[in-house]
Design a protein around this motif. Structure first.
Motif, mmCIF file in Angstrom:
data_model
loop_
_atom_site.group_PDB
_atom_site.id
_atom_site.type_symbol
_atom_site.label_atom_id
_atom_site.label_comp_id
_atom_site.label_asym_id
_atom_site.label_seq_id
_atom_site.Cartn_x
_atom_site.Cartn_y
_atom_site.Cartn_z
ATOM 1 N N LEU B 17 0.830 -1.210 0.000
ATOM 2 C CA LEU B 17 0.000 0.000 0.000
ATOM 3 C C LEU B 17 0.863 1.258 0.000
ATOM 4 O O LEU B 17 0.527 2.258 -0.639
ATOM 5 C CB LEU B 17 -0.934 0.018 1.211
ATOM 6 C CG LEU B 17 -1.974 -1.105 1.288
ATOM 7 C CD1 LEU B 17 -2.854 -0.921 2.512
ATOM 8 C CD2 LEU B 17 -2.815 -1.170 0.022
ATOM 9 N N ALA B 18 1.984 1.183 0.704
ATOM 10 C CA ALA B 18 2.859 2.350 0.792
ATOM 11 C C ALA B 18 3.489 2.665 -0.571
ATOM 12 O O ALA B 18 3.808 3.819 -0.866
ATOM 13 C CB ALA B 18 3.953 2.108 1.826
ATOM 14 N N LEU B 19 3.654 1.652 -1.392
ATOM 15 C CA LEU B 19 4.251 1.862 -2.722
ATOM 16 C C LEU B 19 3.249 2.480 -3.700
ATOM 17 O O LEU B 19 3.639 3.016 -4.743
ATOM 18 C CB LEU B 19 4.730 0.512 -3.290
ATOM 19 C CG LEU B 19 5.977 -0.072 -2.647
ATOM 20 C CD1 LEU B 19 6.220 -1.488 -3.144
ATOM 21 C CD2 LEU B 19 7.181 0.823 -2.941
ATOM 22 N N GLN B 20 1.991 2.365 -3.351
ATOM 23 C CA GLN B 20 0.921 2.840 -4.232
ATOM 24 C C GLN B 20 0.886 4.373 -4.252
ATOM 25 O O GLN B 20 1.089 5.004 -3.224
ATOM 26 C CB GLN B 20 -0.395 2.292 -3.664
ATOM 27 C CG GLN B 20 -1.540 2.270 -4.625
ATOM 28 C CD GLN B 20 -1.339 1.263 -5.741
ATOM 29 O OE1 GLN B 20 -0.350 0.536 -5.788
ATOM 30 N NE2 GLN B 20 -2.283 1.247 -6.668
ATOM 31 N N PRO B 21 0.653 5.000 -5.416
ATOM 32 C CA PRO B 21 0.494 6.454 -5.419
ATOM 33 C C PRO B 21 -0.685 6.861 -4.535
ATOM 34 O O PRO B 21 -1.693 6.146 -4.489
ATOM 35 C CB PRO B 21 0.219 6.794 -6.890
ATOM 36 C CG PRO B 21 0.003 5.500 -7.592
ATOM 37 C CD PRO B 21 0.559 4.417 -6.756
ATOM 38 N N GLU B 22 -0.535 7.960 -3.828
ATOM 39 C CA GLU B 22 -1.551 8.356 -2.857
ATOM 40 C C GLU B 22 -2.912 8.548 -3.516
ATOM 41 O O GLU B 22 -3.016 9.131 -4.583
ATOM 42 C CB GLU B 22 -1.122 9.652 -2.148
ATOM 43 C CG GLU B 22 -1.923 9.875 -0.869
ATOM 44 C CD GLU B 22 -1.407 11.075 -0.091
ATOM 45 O OE1 GLU B 22 -0.205 11.379 -0.205
ATOM 46 O OE2 GLU B 22 -2.215 11.702 0.634
ATOM 47 N N GLY B 23 -3.942 8.033 -2.849
ATOM 48 C CA GLY B 23 -5.304 8.238 -3.334
ATOM 49 C C GLY B 23 -5.800 7.156 -4.270
ATOM 50 O O GLY B 23 -6.990 7.095 -4.577
ATOM 51 N N GLU B 30 -5.470 -7.922 -5.766
ATOM 52 C CA GLU B 30 -4.171 -7.579 -6.337
ATOM 53 C C GLU B 30 -3.039 -7.768 -5.317
ATOM 54 O O GLU B 30 -1.969 -8.278 -5.653
ATOM 55 C CB GLU B 30 -4.202 -6.121 -6.848
ATOM 56 C CG GLU B 30 -2.879 -5.599 -7.378
ATOM 57 C CD GLU B 30 -2.313 -6.382 -8.557
ATOM 58 O OE1 GLU B 30 -3.061 -7.174 -9.175
ATOM 59 O OE2 GLU B 30 -1.112 -6.235 -8.839
ATOM 60 N N ILE B 31 -3.300 -7.368 -4.063
ATOM 61 C CA ILE B 31 -2.283 -7.559 -3.021
ATOM 62 C C ILE B 31 -1.991 -9.048 -2.861
ATOM 63 O O ILE B 31 -0.833 -9.473 -2.790
ATOM 64 C CB ILE B 31 -2.754 -6.984 -1.663
ATOM 65 C CG1 ILE B 31 -2.939 -5.470 -1.778
ATOM 66 C CG2 ILE B 31 -1.762 -7.315 -0.562
ATOM 67 C CD1 ILE B 31 -3.607 -4.850 -0.564
ATOM 68 N N ALA B 32 -3.065 -9.841 -2.832
ATOM 69 C CA ALA B 32 -2.915 -11.287 -2.661
ATOM 70 C C ALA B 32 -2.080 -11.870 -3.802
ATOM 71 O O ALA B 32 -1.206 -12.713 -3.577
ATOM 72 C CB ALA B 32 -4.282 -11.958 -2.599
ATOM 73 N N ARG B 33 -2.316 -11.373 -5.002
ATOM 74 C CA ARG B 33 -1.569 -11.873 -6.147
ATOM 75 C C ARG B 33 -0.086 -11.532 -5.993
ATOM 76 O O ARG B 33 0.780 -12.387 -6.121
ATOM 77 C CB ARG B 33 -2.115 -11.252 -7.442
ATOM 78 C CG ARG B 33 -1.615 -11.952 -8.720
ATOM 79 C CD ARG B 33 -1.926 -11.134 -9.959
ATOM 80 N NE ARG B 33 -1.268 -9.828 -9.962
ATOM 81 C CZ ARG B 33 0.036 -9.638 -10.211
ATOM 82 N NH1 ARG B 33 0.823 -10.659 -10.464
ATOM 83 N NH2 ARG B 33 0.551 -8.421 -10.192
ATOM 84 N N ARG B 34 0.193 -10.272 -5.655
ATOM 85 C CA ARG B 34 1.593 -9.836 -5.574
ATOM 86 C C ARG B 34 2.374 -10.541 -4.481
ATOM 87 O O ARG B 34 3.563 -10.779 -4.616
ATOM 88 C CB ARG B 34 1.648 -8.322 -5.291
ATOM 89 C CG ARG B 34 1.143 -7.496 -6.451
ATOM 90 C CD ARG B 34 1.530 -6.045 -6.246
ATOM 91 N NE ARG B 34 0.806 -5.172 -7.165
ATOM 92 C CZ ARG B 34 0.771 -3.851 -7.068
ATOM 93 N NH1 ARG B 34 1.417 -3.249 -6.069
ATOM 94 N NH2 ARG B 34 0.112 -3.126 -7.931
ATOM 95 N N GLU B 35 1.712 -10.836 -3.376
ATOM 96 C CA GLU B 35 2.432 -11.463 -2.264
ATOM 97 C C GLU B 35 2.211 -12.974 -2.205
ATOM 98 O O GLU B 35 2.656 -13.637 -1.268
ATOM 99 C CB GLU B 35 2.025 -10.819 -0.937
ATOM 100 C CG GLU B 35 2.449 -9.358 -0.808
ATOM 101 C CD GLU B 35 3.972 -9.183 -0.818
ATOM 102 O OE1 GLU B 35 4.689 -10.157 -0.569
ATOM 103 O OE2 GLU B 35 4.430 -8.053 -1.086
#
Lengths: 155, 155
Positions: B17-23, B30-35
């Motif tokens: 989430l921190a890597l995501q552009p704000e907003g 998608e998170i589940a896929r990446r990790e």
DNA sequence: TAAAAACTTGACAAAGAAGTCAGGTTATGT
DNA sequence: ACATAACCTGACTTCTTTGTCAAGTTTTTA
């Protein structure tokens, strides 16, 4: 991030040994009584500690356990590791279930800094001798900070 | 003394989430896929984090999760606590099975210094913002030491 | 407004850690 | 030498933590 039960109880046993006058062993039965743990469990904990070379057993009718070294020369980090402590870098990678691109050993893994934090904490524990835990507790935190500073000055 | 699986995986999610552009929210899928984690598990972890006020959910068809604050203002200690983290002083006493005379709250308990060590570590984690974990990892350890020193100078 | 995508949350099953048991072996004192 | 007290250690049971399931609710877009 937690201190496991095994670490807590194991350290209790070690501290009981540290309080003992040097050369006079403390029996498992007596340690178990003082810490209100089962004799079997104390045996297991001391087995782990002896295996790691931190304690030494004296067999026979007036036997028991002693510290293998004086309390000034046994460090908290050693005790924690003997009792199951920190996972190593390699273990982390082996048990990792995720996708290979995110492995700790890859440059782009976001968690590598976390492991650096863990190793830093470990290095602090490696600088706290048991003797310090027996002293006035107010000193411990301050002493840790001093050690942090000393470490910083090396950089 | 271990970093639990839940902490590791939860922190992975937060860092995504921190890597995501704000907003722009990131979906659980998608998170589940990446990790390489299950969707259900990521849901649970983000539920814990949202409950602690660290993340914020955006519902609806293009929804997902965002950090509740910018990465500079979210500290590692908060994340660790949200994910089950350190036991509090009171919890330690409640679960203590040993004899009452050795309770943490008694003056003569040999383990009180250990808890001071734990609290000290916690205070260090409370000074590491997520943004720092995203930077060059070599810096993290050095930065921790600087923070230790700053803390020392307050004493 | 209906369908789809997404979050919410308690209950449950599987995996792992904690603690116990049991049957050794070794050393000491009488 | 023998009884006793003590250590040694693997196997096992119990309990906690992990991670999954399932049945919701909410919000958006077409």
């Amino acid at each position: 991030m937690r201190i496991t039960a095994q670490e807590e109880y194991g350290l209790r046993c070690v501290l009981q040994l540290a309080l003992q006058p040097e050369g006079s062993p403390l029996s498992v039965r007596e340690i178990a009584r003082r810490e209100a743990l089962s004799v079997a469990y104390v045996e297991k904990l001391l087995y782990l500690l002896s295996r790691a070379g931190l304690t030494r057993s004296v067999r026979g009718i007036n036997g028991g356990y002693c510290l293998a070294r004086p309390p000034e020369e046994i460090y908290l980090g050693e005790v924690v590791r003997a009792l199951g402590g920190f996972a190593s870098d390699a273990e982390i990678c082996n048990q990792f279930t995720g996708n290979v691109e995110s492995c700790v050993h890859m440059q782009n893994c976001g968690l590598r800094p976390l492991w650096r934090v863990a190793f830093y904490i470990q290095s602090l524990l490696d600088q706290v001798p048991l003797s310090e835990l027996l002293e006035d507790e107010e000193d411990v935190e301050h002493s840790l900070m001093k050690k942090s500073r000393a470490q910083l000055e090396l950089v």
